[in-house]
Design a protein around this motif. Sequence first.
Motif, PDB file in Angstrom:
ATOM      1  N   LEU A 133     -10.187  15.852   6.834  1.00  0.00           N
ATOM      2  CA  LEU A 133     -11.124  16.551   5.965  1.00  0.00           C
ATOM      3  C   LEU A 133     -10.482  17.752   5.272  1.00  0.00           C
ATOM      4  CD1 LEU A 133     -14.142  16.784   5.072  1.00  0.00           C
ATOM      5  CD2 LEU A 133     -14.408  18.378   6.973  1.00  0.00           C
ATOM      6  N   LEU A 134      -9.643  18.491   6.001  1.00  0.00           N
ATOM      7  CA  LEU A 134      -9.117  19.743   5.468  1.00  0.00           C
ATOM      8  C   LEU A 134      -7.686  19.655   4.944  1.00  0.00           C
ATOM      9  CD1 LEU A 134     -10.494  22.178   8.191  1.00  0.00           C
ATOM     10  CD2 LEU A 134     -11.457  21.676   5.946  1.00  0.00           C
ATOM     11  N   VAL A 135      -6.792  19.033   5.696  1.00  0.00           N
ATOM     12  CA  VAL A 135      -5.367  19.067   5.366  1.00  0.00           C
ATOM     13  C   VAL A 135      -4.961  17.927   4.435  1.00  0.00           C
ATOM     14  CG1 VAL A 135      -3.043  18.997   6.364  1.00  0.00           C
ATOM     15  CG2 VAL A 135      -4.858  20.242   7.527  1.00  0.00           C
ATOM     16  N   LYS A 136      -5.489  16.740   4.664  1.00  0.00           N
ATOM     17  CA  LYS A 136      -5.056  15.578   3.889  1.00  0.00           C
ATOM     18  C   LYS A 136      -5.274  15.728   2.382  1.00  0.00           C
ATOM     19  CE  LYS A 136      -5.171  10.567   3.991  1.00  0.00           C
ATOM     20  NZ  LYS A 136      -5.694   9.402   4.685  1.00  0.00           N
ATOM     21  N   PRO A 137      -6.426  16.244   1.921  1.00  0.00           N
ATOM     22  CA  PRO A 137      -6.573  16.414   0.463  1.00  0.00           C
ATOM     23  C   PRO A 137      -5.533  17.365  -0.143  1.00  0.00           C
ATOM     24  CG  PRO A 137      -8.699  16.585   1.528  1.00  0.00           C
ATOM     25  CD  PRO A 137      -7.675  16.549   2.610  1.00  0.00           C
ATOM     26  N   ILE A 138      -5.175  18.402   0.588  1.00  0.00           N
ATOM     27  CA  ILE A 138      -4.162  19.340   0.098  1.00  0.00           C
ATOM     28  C   ILE A 138      -2.813  18.643   0.006  1.00  0.00           C
ATOM     29  CG2 ILE A 138      -2.924  21.484   0.639  1.00  0.00           C
ATOM     30  CD1 ILE A 138      -5.562  22.427   1.988  1.00  0.00           C
ATOM     31  N   LEU A 139      -2.458  17.862   1.034  1.00  0.00           N
ATOM     32  CA  LEU A 139      -1.189  17.129   0.999  1.00  0.00           C
ATOM     33  C   LEU A 139      -1.159  16.104  -0.125  1.00  0.00           C
ATOM     34  CD1 LEU A 139      -0.448  16.522   4.785  1.00  0.00           C
ATOM     35  CD2 LEU A 139       0.690  18.096   3.236  1.00  0.00           C
ATOM     36  N   ILE A 140      -2.285  15.464  -0.376  1.00  0.00           N
ATOM     37  CA  ILE A 140      -2.340  14.468  -1.455  1.00  0.00           C
ATOM     38  C   ILE A 140      -2.119  15.137  -2.808  1.00  0.00           C
ATOM     39  CG2 ILE A 140      -3.890  12.894  -2.690  1.00  0.00           C
ATOM     40  CD1 ILE A 140      -5.016  12.085   0.027  1.00  0.00           C
ATOM     41  N   ILE A 141      -2.737  16.280  -3.014  1.00  0.00           N
ATOM     42  CA  ILE A 141      -2.557  16.983  -4.285  1.00  0.00           C
ATOM     43  C   ILE A 141      -1.119  17.477  -4.444  1.00  0.00           C
ATOM     44  CG2 ILE A 141      -3.203  19.073  -5.552  1.00  0.00           C
ATOM     45  CD1 ILE A 141      -6.063  18.622  -4.475  1.00  0.00           C
ATOM     46  N   LEU A 142      -0.542  18.013  -3.366  1.00  0.00           N
ATOM     47  CA  LEU A 142       0.821  18.523  -3.450  1.00  0.00           C
ATOM     48  C   LEU A 142       1.854  17.425  -3.675  1.00  0.00           C
ATOM     49  CD1 LEU A 142       0.814  21.251  -0.659  1.00  0.00           C
ATOM     50  CD2 LEU A 142       0.813  21.592  -3.124  1.00  0.00           C
ATOM     51  N   THR A 143       1.570  16.223  -3.179  1.00  0.00           N
ATOM     52  CA  THR A 143       2.536  15.123  -3.303  1.00  0.00           C
ATOM     53  C   THR A 143       2.092  14.079  -4.324  1.00  0.00           C
ATOM     54  OG1 THR A 143       1.494  13.907  -1.498  1.00  0.00           O
ATOM     55  CG2 THR A 143       3.287  15.420  -0.921  1.00  0.00           C
ATOM     56  N   LEU A 144       1.255  14.468  -5.253  1.00  0.00           N
ATOM     57  CA  LEU A 144       0.739  13.524  -6.250  1.00  0.00           C
ATOM     58  C   LEU A 144       1.841  12.836  -7.066  1.00  0.00           C
ATOM     59  CD1 LEU A 144      -1.914  12.341  -7.220  1.00  0.00           C
ATOM     60  CD2 LEU A 144      -2.018  14.144  -8.923  1.00  0.00           C
ATOM     61  N   PRO A 145       2.871  13.548  -7.512  1.00  0.00           N
ATOM     62  CA  PRO A 145       3.930  12.828  -8.252  1.00  0.00           C
ATOM     63  C   PRO A 145       4.618  11.744  -7.413  1.00  0.00           C
ATOM     64  CG  PRO A 145       4.103  15.176  -8.635  1.00  0.00           C
ATOM     65  CD  PRO A 145       3.079  14.999  -7.564  1.00  0.00           C
ATOM     66  N   ALA A 146       4.904  12.042  -6.149  1.00  0.00           N
ATOM     67  CA  ALA A 146       5.535  11.041  -5.280  1.00  0.00           C
ATOM     68  C   ALA A 146       4.588   9.877  -5.017  1.00  0.00           C
ATOM     69  CB  ALA A 146       5.960  11.676  -3.961  1.00  0.00           C
ATOM     70  N   THR A 147       3.306  10.164  -4.878  1.00  0.00           N
ATOM     71  CA  THR A 147       2.323   9.108  -4.649  1.00  0.00           C
ATOM     72  C   THR A 147       2.215   8.197  -5.862  1.00  0.00           C
ATOM     73  OG1 THR A 147       1.085  10.593  -3.183  1.00  0.00           O
ATOM     74  CG2 THR A 147      -0.066   8.659  -4.006  1.00  0.00           C
ATOM     75  N   ILE A 148       2.214   8.776  -7.041  1.00  0.00           N
ATOM     76  CA  ILE A 148       2.143   7.964  -8.266  1.00  0.00           C
ATOM     77  C   ILE A 148       3.430   7.156  -8.442  1.00  0.00           C
ATOM     78  CG2 ILE A 148       2.069   8.095 -10.786  1.00  0.00           C
ATOM     79  CD1 ILE A 148       0.161  10.496 -10.438  1.00  0.00           C
ATOM     80  N   LEU A 149       4.569   7.785  -8.175  1.00  0.00           N
ATOM     81  CA  LEU A 149       5.852   7.108  -8.332  1.00  0.00           C
ATOM     82  C   LEU A 149       5.998   5.916  -7.381  1.00  0.00           C
ATOM     83  CD1 LEU A 149       8.510   7.320  -9.919  1.00  0.00           C
ATOM     84  CD2 LEU A 149       9.404   8.698  -8.038  1.00  0.00           C
ATOM     85  N   THR A 150       5.447   6.031  -6.176  1.00  0.00           N
ATOM     86  CA  THR A 150       5.550   4.956  -5.190  1.00  0.00           C
ATOM     87  C   THR A 150       4.325   4.048  -5.199  1.00  0.00           C
ATOM     88  OG1 THR A 150       4.590   6.319  -3.449  1.00  0.00           O
ATOM     89  CG2 THR A 150       7.004   6.326  -3.668  1.00  0.00           C
ATOM     90  N   LEU A 151       3.481   4.201  -6.211  1.00  0.00           N
ATOM     91  CA  LEU A 151       2.259   3.386  -6.349  1.00  0.00           C
ATOM     92  C   LEU A 151       1.339   3.480  -5.129  1.00  0.00           C
ATOM     93  CD1 LEU A 151       3.846   0.240  -8.003  1.00  0.00           C
ATOM     94  CD2 LEU A 151       2.751   2.170  -9.131  1.00  0.00           C
ATOM     95  N   GLY A 152       1.270   4.665  -4.548  1.00  0.00           N
ATOM     96  CA  GLY A 152       0.352   4.919  -3.449  1.00  0.00           C
ATOM     97  C   GLY A 152       0.936   4.729  -2.069  1.00  0.00           C
ATOM     98  N   LEU A 153       2.136   4.200  -1.967  1.00  0.00           N
ATOM     99  CA  LEU A 153       2.726   3.978  -0.646  1.00  0.00           C
ATOM    100  C   LEU A 153       3.068   5.277   0.076  1.00  0.00           C
ATOM    101  CD1 LEU A 153       5.025   0.901  -1.243  1.00  0.00           C
ATOM    102  CD2 LEU A 153       2.851   0.990  -0.028  1.00  0.00           C
ATOM    103  N   PHE A 154       3.213   6.366  -0.672  1.00  0.00           N
ATOM    104  CA  PHE A 154       3.496   7.657  -0.035  1.00  0.00           C
ATOM    105  C   PHE A 154       2.319   8.136   0.803  1.00  0.00           C
ATOM    106  CE2 PHE A 154       4.489  12.213   0.195  1.00  0.00           C
ATOM    107  CZ  PHE A 154       5.813  12.128   0.602  1.00  0.00           C
ATOM    108  N   LEU A 155       1.131   7.591   0.578  1.00  0.00           N
ATOM    109  CA  LEU A 155      -0.023   7.946   1.402  1.00  0.00           C
ATOM    110  C   LEU A 155       0.187   7.541   2.859  1.00  0.00           C
ATOM    111  CD1 LEU A 155      -2.921   7.009  -1.025  1.00  0.00           C
ATOM    112  CD2 LEU A 155      -2.113   9.293  -0.428  1.00  0.00           C
ATOM    113  N   LEU A 156       0.987   6.507   3.092  1.00  0.00           N
ATOM    114  CA  LEU A 156       1.321   6.123   4.466  1.00  0.00           C
ATOM    115  C   LEU A 156       2.121   7.227   5.152  1.00  0.00           C
ATOM    116  CD1 LEU A 156       2.331   2.399   3.890  1.00  0.00           C
ATOM    117  CD2 LEU A 156       0.190   3.258   4.826  1.00  0.00           C
ATOM    118  N   VAL A 157       3.009   7.863   4.396  1.00  0.00           N
ATOM    119  CA  VAL A 157       3.790   8.979   4.932  1.00  0.00           C
ATOM    120  C   VAL A 157       2.863  10.157   5.259  1.00  0.00           C
ATOM    121  CG1 VAL A 157       5.602  10.661   4.390  1.00  0.00           C
ATOM    122  CG2 VAL A 157       5.870   8.263   3.732  1.00  0.00           C
ATOM    123  N   ILE A 158       1.894  10.407   4.389  1.00  0.00           N
ATOM    124  CA  ILE A 158       0.940  11.490   4.637  1.00  0.00           C
ATOM    125  C   ILE A 158       0.129  11.201   5.899  1.00  0.00           C
ATOM    126  CG2 ILE A 158      -1.135  12.625   3.740  1.00  0.00           C
ATOM    127  CD1 ILE A 158       0.099  12.353   0.950  1.00  0.00           C
TER     128      ILE A 158
END
Length: 115
Positions: free
Chosen positions: A44-69
């Motif tokens: 609820l608290l940390v994951k949205p912040i991590l997603i916003i901070l790593t948005l370029p990597a998430t877009i570049l990997t077509l969402g697979l970086f979410l597994l790392v998060i």
Amino acid sequence: MNFLIRLLVTALAAMLSAYVLPGVTIKDFTTALILALVLAILNLLVKPILIILTLPATILTLGLFLLVINAVIILLASNLVKGFKVDGFFWALIFSLVLTVVSGIMHSIAGGDND
């Protein structure tokens, strides 16, 4: 009430996942309940912040970086919850995948509503 059911299902799924995976240990069911609550708070608290901070990597990997998060959230939870231990990043990644699948199956069996 739905939140409590989700916590119980997640705790049971975590126990089952830890039983299957040798790199993950959970001491008892109380620890699994605490883990489920901590994971809910971190998601609820940390994951949205991590997603916003790593948005370029998430877009570049077509969402697979979410597994790392997800793996990072599991590792953070293992540092916060006594009695829950993950042996490394690889086991955290596998645990997050297995936990997602098992809790999804268990939640559908439990008859949870689709909210």
